[in-house]
Motif scaffolding. Sequence first.
Motif, PDB file in Angstrom:
ATOM      1  N   VAL A  59       0.873  -1.175   0.000  1.00 51.26           N
ATOM      2  CA  VAL A  59       0.000   0.000   0.000  1.00 51.26           C
ATOM      3  C   VAL A  59       0.908   1.223   0.000  1.00 51.26           C
ATOM      4  CG1 VAL A  59      -1.700   1.317   1.319  1.00 51.26           C
ATOM      5  CG2 VAL A  59      -1.874  -1.165   1.225  1.00 51.26           C
ATOM      6  N   GLU A  61       2.405   4.797   0.698  1.00 50.28           N
ATOM      7  CA  GLU A  61       2.299   5.640   1.896  1.00 50.28           C
ATOM      8  C   GLU A  61       1.193   6.692   1.791  1.00 50.28           C
ATOM      9  OE1 GLU A  61       5.419   8.296   4.354  1.00 50.28           O
ATOM     10  OE2 GLU A  61       6.232   6.387   3.638  1.00 50.28           O
ATOM     11  N   GLU A  63      -1.633   6.483   0.619  1.00 46.85           N
ATOM     12  CA  GLU A  63      -2.954   5.874   0.809  1.00 46.85           C
ATOM     13  C   GLU A  63      -3.269   5.561   2.269  1.00 46.85           C
ATOM     14  OE1 GLU A  63      -3.823   2.657  -1.862  1.00 46.85           O
ATOM     15  OE2 GLU A  63      -3.030   3.767  -3.583  1.00 46.85           O
ATOM     16  N   GLN A  65      -4.290   6.473   5.991  1.00 46.70           N
ATOM     17  CA  GLN A  65      -5.036   7.525   6.690  1.00 46.70           C
ATOM     18  C   GLN A  65      -4.510   7.561   8.125  1.00 46.70           C
ATOM     19  OE1 GLN A  65      -9.215   6.785   7.113  1.00 46.70           O
ATOM     20  NE2 GLN A  65      -9.549   8.632   8.309  1.00 46.70           N
ATOM     21  N   CYS A  89      -6.014   1.739   6.299  1.00 46.44           N
ATOM     22  CA  CYS A  89      -5.793   1.606   4.861  1.00 46.44           C
ATOM     23  C   CYS A  89      -6.707   0.533   4.305  1.00 46.44           C
ATOM     24  CB  CYS A  89      -4.331   1.277   4.542  1.00 46.44           C
ATOM     25  SG  CYS A  89      -3.795  -0.366   4.992  1.00 46.44           S
ATOM     26  N   PRO A  92      -5.849  -4.069  -0.929  1.00 44.08           N
ATOM     27  CA  PRO A  92      -5.972  -4.287  -2.367  1.00 44.08           C
ATOM     28  C   PRO A  92      -5.964  -5.757  -2.795  1.00 44.08           C
ATOM     29  CG  PRO A  92      -3.759  -3.576  -1.806  1.00 44.08           C
ATOM     30  CD  PRO A  92      -4.567  -3.509  -0.547  1.00 44.08           C
TER      31      PRO A  92
END
Length: 140
Positions: A59, A61, A63, A65, A89, A92
């Motif tokens: 993921v 960085e 992205e 929260q 986060c 995916p």
Amino acid sequence: MPVVLTLSALVIRDAGGRLLLVRKRGTSKFMQPGGKLEPGETFAAAAVRELEEELGIRVPEPELQDLGRWYGPAANEAGTVIDAGIFACGLPQPPVAAAEIEELLWLHPAEAAGRTDLAPLLTEHILPLLAESETWAEHG
């Protein structure tokens, strides 16, 4: 004076609102994925690195929260407190237990009451934070 561990923790939820928790090898408590910062590493960089090491998930960085910081007792180390940077986060792809992760658990917050195998960061901070945000969302 207690030992302080500086670490990052990730709050990851599925579409049904369940939290992804991990149990590290040789421990008894489930907690958020994450881990200790390496020298010179930021909380966010550690979160990205730990997510890939522990669950095989990348993921970026930006992205993440940022949900703030929490200080409190460590789950598996007596006389130790944690200074945790907490991030949320998305996921995916499906997580795969890797590195020191022994077990994955998807837990709905409503199922957490009465469990004794959950880390203090989860029970004392993250679950109340989620309950508060959901209460605000319902009344917003």
